[in-house]
Every structure is written in structure tokens, then in C-alpha cells.
Write an enzyme that holds these catalytic residues in place. Structure first.
Site, PDB file in Angstrom:
ATOM      1  N   GLY A  50      40.820  52.337  41.428  1.00  0.00           N
ATOM      2  CA  GLY A  50      42.016  51.547  41.689  1.00  0.00           C
ATOM      3  C   GLY A  50      42.041  50.236  40.939  1.00  0.00           C
ATOM      4  O   GLY A  50      43.107  49.755  40.549  1.00  0.00           O
ATOM      5  N   ASP A  51      40.874  49.653  40.718  1.00  0.00           N
ATOM      6  CA  ASP A  51      40.780  48.419  39.943  1.00  0.00           C
ATOM      7  C   ASP A  51      41.333  48.635  38.535  1.00  0.00           C
ATOM      8  O   ASP A  51      42.124  47.837  38.035  1.00  0.00           O
ATOM      9  CB  ASP A  51      39.320  47.964  39.892  1.00  0.00           C
ATOM     10  CG  ASP A  51      39.116  46.722  39.037  1.00  0.00           C
ATOM     11  OD1 ASP A  51      39.801  45.712  39.282  1.00  0.00           O
ATOM     12  OD2 ASP A  51      38.273  46.772  38.125  1.00  0.00           O
ATOM     13  N   ALA A  52      40.938  49.730  37.901  1.00  0.00           N
ATOM     14  CA  ALA A  52      41.416  50.036  36.546  1.00  0.00           C
ATOM     15  C   ALA A  52      42.908  50.363  36.549  1.00  0.00           C
ATOM     16  O   ALA A  52      43.650  49.915  35.671  1.00  0.00           O
ATOM     17  CB  ALA A  52      40.621  51.206  35.968  1.00  0.00           C
TER      18      ALA A  52
END
Length: 146
Positions: A10-12
Site C-alpha cells: 500500500g505504501d508503494a
């Protein structure tokens, strides 16, 4: 999949969405693009964003968010509060889940809603700003009466 793994992807996903948004809405100069991106891709901004989106989440999405928020992590927040860091991790877990589930329309919808609310000043941060400016205006008015 556990919350930390969902947050990892999710960060990416979140960063890519922010970069696309900045390209579409900002200057093409690399230094400005980077500045605008980093203003949104940090724990405090992500914490604010999930706060703006809480009323929009389904029960399932809220559960995924909480799984990410409550997951244990080996890293700690740098220059951020632990609360902001955990809420940001929950947002990243939600975005990771929606991406992996192939729910791109919902992912895009939530991102768009959050950015629109952030731009228009909706939510807690705006209430705090407005409350603060109201108090300052009242003090100035009272000083003028003296």
C-alpha cells in the site's frame, strides 16, 4: 495477509497515486513535483487523509484499516507521532488491500475523495484552523473595544 504486508504494498500504491495526482495538478518542474509529493506522502498527512475518509469506509474497509493500524512494526516513526504513524500504516494497508483485490475503482474513489476533502479544507484540521482563527478574531475585536 497481515496488516504489515498490506501496508508494504500500500505504501508503494499510495506514493504512485500521489505522484500521478501531482503531475496532473501541478508544475512540471522536478523540484516542485518532489516538494508537493512529500507534503502528502508522510505519516502526518496520511493520518489526516484517513481521518477525512473514515465516514466513507465500509465495514470491511474499516476492518482492514484497523488491521494495518494495529499491526506490530519493527520500525518507528521519524519526526512523526506514533499515532500518526499507526494511522498512516492503516491507510497504507487499506490501499494495499484494495490494490491486491483488484478494486481499482474503489481505490481511486477513496483517493480522490480524500484529496478533494483535503483541498477544500474539510475535516478536523480545518475545524482547528477555523476555531483558532475565530479566537484570534475575537481577541482582536475585544482589543479594539478597549
Amino acid at each position: 495477509m497481515n496488516g504489515s504486508s498490506l501496508a508494504f504494498i500500500g505504501d508503494a500504491v499510495f506514493e504512485l497515486m500521489v505522484r500521478k495526482y501531482v503531475l496532473e495538478h501541478g508544475s512540471g518542474q522536478p523540484d516542485r513535483l518532489h516538494k508537493h509529493s512529500t507534503a502528502v506522502v508522510n505519516a502526518a498527512a496520511q493520518s489526516e487523509l484517513i481521518g477525512l475518509l473514515m465516514d466513507e469506509l465500509t465495514e470491511e474497509e474499516l476492518g482492514i484499516y484497523k488491521r494495518g493500524r494495529n499491526s506490530s512494526t519493527a520500525t518507528s516513526a521519524k519526526h512523526q507521532t506514533i499515532g500518526d504513524y499507526r494511522r498512516a500504516t492503516g491507510l497504507e494497508a487499506l490501499f494495499g488491500y484494495l490494490f491486491l483485490a483488484g478494486r481499482y475503482d474503489r481505490l481511486s474513489e477513496l483517493f480522490g475523495l480524500g484529496m478533494e476533502k483535503k483541498k477544500t479544507g474539510s475535516g478536523i484540521a480545518a475545524e482547528k484552523r477555523n476555531a483558532g482563527s475565530g479566537i484570534a478574531a475575537e481577541k482582536k475585536s475585544a482589543n479594539n473595544l478597549e
